[in-house]
Design a protein around this motif. Structure first.
Motif, short mmCIF file in Angstrom:
data_model
loop_
_atom_site.label_atom_id
_atom_site.label_comp_id
_atom_site.label_asym_id
_atom_site.label_seq_id
_atom_site.Cartn_x
_atom_site.Cartn_y
_atom_site.Cartn_z
N ALA A 51 0.83 -1.21 0.00
CA ALA A 51 0.00 0.00 0.00
C ALA A 51 0.86 1.26 0.00
CB ALA A 51 -0.93 0.00 1.21
N GLY A 52 1.98 1.22 0.70
CA GLY A 52 2.89 2.36 0.70
C GLY A 52 3.47 2.64 -0.67
N GLY A 55 0.77 4.08 -2.77
CA GLY A 55 0.56 5.47 -2.37
C GLY A 55 1.62 6.39 -2.94
N LEU A 80 1.43 10.44 1.94
CA LEU A 80 0.43 9.48 1.46
C LEU A 80 0.90 8.03 1.59
CD1 LEU A 80 -2.40 9.24 0.30
CD2 LEU A 80 -1.37 9.26 -1.97
N PRO A 81 2.14 7.69 1.24
CA PRO A 81 2.56 6.30 1.44
C PRO A 81 2.52 5.88 2.91
CG PRO A 81 4.10 7.39 0.00
CD PRO A 81 3.16 8.43 0.50
N LEU A 83 0.46 7.06 5.23
CA LEU A 83 -0.95 6.87 5.58
C LEU A 83 -1.50 5.58 5.00
CD1 LEU A 83 -2.29 10.50 5.09
CD2 LEU A 83 -1.90 9.29 7.25
N CYS A 84 -1.19 5.31 3.76
CA CYS A 84 -1.67 4.08 3.12
C CYS A 84 -1.08 2.84 3.80
CB CYS A 84 -1.33 4.08 1.64
SG CYS A 84 -2.22 5.29 0.68
N GLY A 85 0.21 2.89 4.08
CA GLY A 85 0.86 1.75 4.74
C GLY A 85 0.30 1.50 6.13
N TYR A 86 0.11 2.57 6.88
CA TYR A 86 -0.46 2.42 8.22
C TYR A 86 -1.89 1.89 8.14
CZ TYR A 86 -2.26 3.55 12.82
OH TYR A 86 -2.85 3.47 14.05
N GLY A 87 -2.67 2.40 7.22
CA GLY A 87 -4.04 1.93 7.07
C GLY A 87 -4.12 0.46 6.68
N ALA A 88 -3.26 0.03 5.78
CA ALA A 88 -3.26 -1.38 5.38
C ALA A 88 -2.83 -2.27 6.53
CB ALA A 88 -2.33 -1.57 4.17
#
Length: 110
Positions: A51-52, A55, A80-81, A83-88
């Motif tokens: 995801a990172g 992102g 953004l990477p 946030l995406c990595g943390y969310g995934a």
């Protein structure tokens, strides 16, 4: 630069992974549960990296102005990477928590 956001996020992901593996203490610690935890954490870390990277690639940098400088906004290529990595990562663990609790629940006392 592609991995900078994930590298900076890694300590927090390690802390979350440790908390996931250690708690709750009320669940039995069997070899099967430990294997489940390891697989869930590996999947969470893989999802965070994937995801990172997605992102990072999704961010469109602003066009340079007439002086050759970019306007503000390039920071999103790192934000953004993360946030995406943390969310995934959190998403995988949020799904694994109730599944783990359901698989290793203790029967109610009679």
């Amino acid at each position: 630069m592609r991995y900078l956001a994930l590298l900076l996020l890694a300590p927090w992901l390690l802390i979350l992974g440790w908390a996931y593996a250690c708690y709750p203490k009320s669940l039995p610690r069997t070899p099967a549960r430990r294997l489940f935890d390891v697989l869930a954490l590996l999947l969470a870390f893989a999802a965070a990296v994937y995801a990172g990277l997605l992102g990072f690639d999704m961010v469109q940098l602003p066009m340079p102005d007439e002086t050759g400088r970019r306007a503000s906004g390039a920071i999103w290529q790192q934000v953004l990477p993360a946030l995406c990595g943390y969310g995934a990562f959190a998403g995988v663990l949020v799904l694994a928590l109730p599944l783990r609790a359901w698989l290793w629940r203790r029967p109610p006392p009679a």
